[in-house]
Motif scaffolding. Structure first.
Motif, PDB file in Angstrom:
ATOM      1  N   GLU A  30      79.054 115.410 -34.171  1.00  0.00           N
ATOM      2  CA  GLU A  30      79.645 114.609 -35.246  1.00  0.00           C
ATOM      3  C   GLU A  30      79.331 115.217 -36.612  1.00  0.00           C
ATOM      4  N   TYR A  31      78.115 115.763 -36.771  1.00  0.00           N
ATOM      5  CA  TYR A  31      77.718 116.312 -38.058  1.00  0.00           C
ATOM      6  C   TYR A  31      78.395 117.652 -38.305  1.00  0.00           C
ATOM      7  N   MET A  32      78.414 118.493 -37.259  1.00  0.00           N
ATOM      8  CA  MET A  32      78.981 119.822 -37.432  1.00  0.00           C
ATOM      9  C   MET A  32      80.468 119.786 -37.740  1.00  0.00           C
ATOM     10  N   HIS A  33      81.127 118.738 -37.314  1.00  0.00           N
ATOM     11  CA  HIS A  33      82.568 118.648 -37.510  1.00  0.00           C
ATOM     12  C   HIS A  33      82.936 118.702 -38.994  1.00  0.00           C
ATOM     13  N   SER A  34      81.971 118.380 -39.875  1.00  0.00           N
ATOM     14  CA  SER A  34      82.277 118.332 -41.300  1.00  0.00           C
ATOM     15  C   SER A  34      82.185 119.695 -41.983  1.00  0.00           C
ATOM     16  N   TYR A  35      81.761 120.724 -41.269  1.00  0.00           N
ATOM     17  CA  TYR A  35      81.644 122.035 -41.892  1.00  0.00           C
ATOM     18  C   TYR A  35      83.014 122.657 -42.130  1.00  0.00           C
ATOM     19  N   LEU A  36      83.155 123.284 -43.293  1.00  0.00           N
ATOM     20  CA  LEU A  36      84.346 124.057 -43.582  1.00  0.00           C
ATOM     21  C   LEU A  36      84.177 125.459 -43.006  1.00  0.00           C
ATOM     22  N   GLU A  37      85.281 126.158 -42.830  1.00  0.00           N
ATOM     23  CA  GLU A  37      85.215 127.442 -42.151  1.00  0.00           C
ATOM     24  C   GLU A  37      84.331 128.449 -42.875  1.00  0.00           C
ATOM     25  N   TRP A  90      90.279 128.925 -53.989  1.00  0.00           N
ATOM     26  CA  TRP A  90      90.808 128.363 -52.744  1.00  0.00           C
ATOM     27  C   TRP A  90      89.712 127.617 -51.978  1.00  0.00           C
ATOM     28  N   GLN A  91      88.509 128.155 -51.962  1.00  0.00           N
ATOM     29  CA  GLN A  91      87.413 127.467 -51.296  1.00  0.00           C
ATOM     30  C   GLN A  91      87.087 126.154 -51.998  1.00  0.00           C
ATOM     31  N   LYS A  92      87.175 126.144 -53.330  1.00  0.00           N
ATOM     32  CA  LYS A  92      86.981 124.891 -54.063  1.00  0.00           C
ATOM     33  C   LYS A  92      88.077 123.877 -53.702  1.00  0.00           C
ATOM     34  N   THR A  93      89.275 124.376 -53.469  1.00  0.00           N
ATOM     35  CA  THR A  93      90.365 123.499 -53.033  1.00  0.00           C
ATOM     36  C   THR A  93      90.017 122.834 -51.715  1.00  0.00           C
ATOM     37  N   LEU A  94      89.459 123.599 -50.789  1.00  0.00           N
ATOM     38  CA  LEU A  94      89.073 123.051 -49.489  1.00  0.00           C
ATOM     39  C   LEU A  94      87.956 122.021 -49.640  1.00  0.00           C
ATOM     40  N   VAL A  95      87.011 122.279 -50.541  1.00  0.00           N
ATOM     41  CA  VAL A  95      85.936 121.315 -50.786  1.00  0.00           C
ATOM     42  C   VAL A  95      86.503 120.043 -51.407  1.00  0.00           C
ATOM     43  N   ALA A  96      87.428 120.187 -52.355  1.00  0.00           N
ATOM     44  CA  ALA A  96      88.046 119.022 -53.005  1.00  0.00           C
ATOM     45  C   ALA A  96      88.800 118.156 -52.005  1.00  0.00           C
ATOM     46  N   ARG A  97      89.311 118.778 -50.939  1.00  0.00           N
ATOM     47  CA  ARG A  97      90.073 118.058 -49.921  1.00  0.00           C
ATOM     48  C   ARG A  97      89.228 117.633 -48.721  1.00  0.00           C
ATOM     49  N   HIS A  98      87.943 117.892 -48.774  1.00  0.00           N
ATOM     50  CA  HIS A  98      87.084 117.615 -47.624  1.00  0.00           C
ATOM     51  C   HIS A  98      87.227 116.154 -47.191  1.00  0.00           C
ATOM     52  N   PRO A  99      87.454 115.905 -45.903  1.00  0.00           N
ATOM     53  CA  PRO A  99      87.687 114.525 -45.445  1.00  0.00           C
ATOM     54  C   PRO A  99      86.508 113.589 -45.650  1.00  0.00           C
ATOM     55  N   ASP A 100      85.303 114.132 -45.763  1.00  0.00           N
ATOM     56  CA  ASP A 100      84.125 113.290 -45.953  1.00  0.00           C
ATOM     57  C   ASP A 100      83.759 113.093 -47.419  1.00  0.00           C
ATOM     58  N   LEU A 145      91.430 101.792 -62.295  1.00  0.00           N
ATOM     59  CA  LEU A 145      92.499 102.343 -61.469  1.00  0.00           C
ATOM     60  C   LEU A 145      91.890 103.409 -60.569  1.00  0.00           C
ATOM     61  N   GLY A 146      92.352 103.490 -59.331  1.00  0.00           N
ATOM     62  CA  GLY A 146      91.835 104.507 -58.428  1.00  0.00           C
ATOM     63  C   GLY A 146      92.852 104.899 -57.375  1.00  0.00           C
ATOM     64  N   GLN A 147      93.108 106.172 -57.249  1.00  0.00           N
ATOM     65  CA  GLN A 147      94.015 106.676 -56.208  1.00  0.00           C
ATOM     66  C   GLN A 147      93.199 106.894 -54.945  1.00  0.00           C
ATOM     67  N   GLU A 148      93.558 106.179 -53.896  1.00  0.00           N
ATOM     68  CA  GLU A 148      92.764 106.164 -52.672  1.00  0.00           C
ATOM     69  C   GLU A 148      93.503 106.856 -51.524  1.00  0.00           C
ATOM     70  N   LYS A 149      92.839 107.846 -50.907  1.00  0.00           N
ATOM     71  CA  LYS A 149      93.449 108.595 -49.811  1.00  0.00           C
ATOM     72  C   LYS A 149      93.201 107.971 -48.433  1.00  0.00           C
ATOM     73  N   GLY A 150      92.097 107.246 -48.291  1.00  0.00           N
ATOM     74  CA  GLY A 150      91.706 106.763 -46.969  1.00  0.00           C
ATOM     75  C   GLY A 150      90.795 107.757 -46.284  1.00  0.00           C
ATOM     76  N   HIS A 151      90.032 107.275 -45.286  1.00  0.00           N
ATOM     77  CA  HIS A 151      89.030 108.128 -44.645  1.00  0.00           C
ATOM     78  C   HIS A 151      89.246 108.342 -43.153  1.00  0.00           C
ATOM     79  N   ASP A 152      90.154 107.596 -42.554  1.00  0.00           N
ATOM     80  CA  ASP A 152      90.485 107.807 -41.149  1.00  0.00           C
ATOM     81  C   ASP A 152      91.978 107.570 -40.971  1.00  0.00           C
TER      82      ASP A 152
END
Length: 350
Positions: A30-37, A90-100, A145-152
């Motif tokens: 469960e923890y490792m799943h959060s790692y980016l490539e 690009w790596q910062k983009t991936l961090v900004a989009r991180h699901p967690d 105001l807050g733009q919410e993406k959701g987590h699941d």
């Protein structure tokens, strides 16, 4: 060549191939799943740590591994620090989009007391992609105001992945007007890949709604602070980010178009998104230098998702400081400061 089970699980989990590696390794998966490539070297080290812990748990007296675990922890922390010290756009983009990564609702829950949500645009419908309401921020009444993406899956569908429809922007205008009427400062949490591009949204006046929300933000007679907490995508973001002070989290991005969209238009090849991310100057560091944003909110090494409560509190302190600086300005002064700020962006970039 054989590979220790923990190390193997660690490698596979980066690509989402392992759901569980036995009872001792379930929490690791469960923890490792959060790692980016690009964090793979850190994931490899963490896998070794978990393997040693599993061996120690099987025979605690026979296996003395604490010293090795401590050494690996130090190596993991240093490796993570080295990686994040030289992230590409690009790596910062991936961090900004991180699901967690913490989303708007978490910032609101952590910073706003007695939050009362307000729903609907009084015209068509409620838009859950934009959370809005009033509450108390560190002793001061505010509008939020807050733009919410959701987590699941369930919440992402409910919040439409943070892509706001026209009714959401009209709700934002309604809350801004309420803030003006009652003299409430406005705090906005920006996190969207862009406004919803669906046919229904266009039929209901998406561009007009974005324009009116942008205009309402520029004309607001009370102090306003916007924080880009993840993605700040195009007009969908600027519609709630036309504030006196615009802050960005250290690993957030803010751009007129997504890297993938720019690559498709410029090179007709979305695979060139990494090149587009660099050319667009979308990072907080670039935008601070260009004068597009006012300040950067630090994140812990490894990104906001690794220390959520600390990040939220740090953002709160930055917001509080900005509101204190704006507190003494009149409505006309606030409008003038906001107008000059956004006009200056064009002069800086020209």
């Amino acid at each position: 060549m054989t590979m220790p089970v923990g190390h193997l699980c660690c490698r596979l989990l980066i690509f989402g191939s392992v759901k569980s590696c036995g009872s001792d390794m379930f929490q690791v998966s469960e923890y490792m799943h959060s790692y980016l490539e690009f964090e793979k070297p850190v994931a490899d080290i963490e896998g070794k740590i978990q393997e040693l812990r599993a061996l120690a748990a099987e025979d605690g007296e026979a296996v003395h591994v604490e010293g090795e675990i401590d050494r690996l922890k130090t190596k993991s922390a240093q490796t993570l620090k080295d990686i994040y010290a030289k992230l590409t756009p690009w790596q910062k983009t991936l961090v900004a989009r991180h699901p967690d990564r913490p989303h708007a609702i978490e910032y609101i829950t952590g910073l706003i007391e007695d939050f009362t949500p307000l729903a609907g645009d009084r015209n068509f419908a409620e838009d859950h992609a934009l959370v809005a309401g009033i509450g108390r921020f560190r002793g001061q009444s505010v509008a939020v105001l807050g733009q919410e993406k959701g987590h699941d899956t369930e919440t992402r569908l409910k919040h439409n992945f943070g892509m706001v429809r026209p009714e959401g922007y009209r709700k934002a205008v309604r809350v801004m007007e309420m803030a003006e009427r009652f003299g409430l400062p406005l705090i906005s949490f920006v996190d969207t890949s862009g406004a919803y591009p669906g046919r229904g949204a266009e039929e209901r006046g998406q561009s007009e709604a974005i324009a009116r929300s942008t205009d309402a933000g520029l004309g607001l007679g009370t102090p306003s602070v916007a924080v880009v907490i993840g993605e700040g995508g195009s007009g969908g973001a600027i519609a709630v980010a036309t504030a006196n002070k615009v802050l960005m989290m250290e690993h957030a991005i803010y751009s007129v178009i997504s890297p993938e969209g720019a690559a498709s238009i410029l090179w007709r090849d979305s695979a060139k998104a990494q090149d587009a991310a660099t050319a667009l100057k979308i990072t907080a560091q670039d935008l601070k230098q260009l004068g597009v944003i006012d300040s950067i909110v630090d994140e812990p090494v490894g990104g906001a998702h690794r220390a959520r409560e600390i990040v939220i509190d740090t953002a709160g302190s930055a917001i509080e400081e900005e509101l204190k600086q704006l507190a003494g300005l009149s409505a006309d002064q606030l409008r003038k400061q906001r107008r000059e700020k956004f006009i200056a962006i064009g002069r800086t970039l020209s």
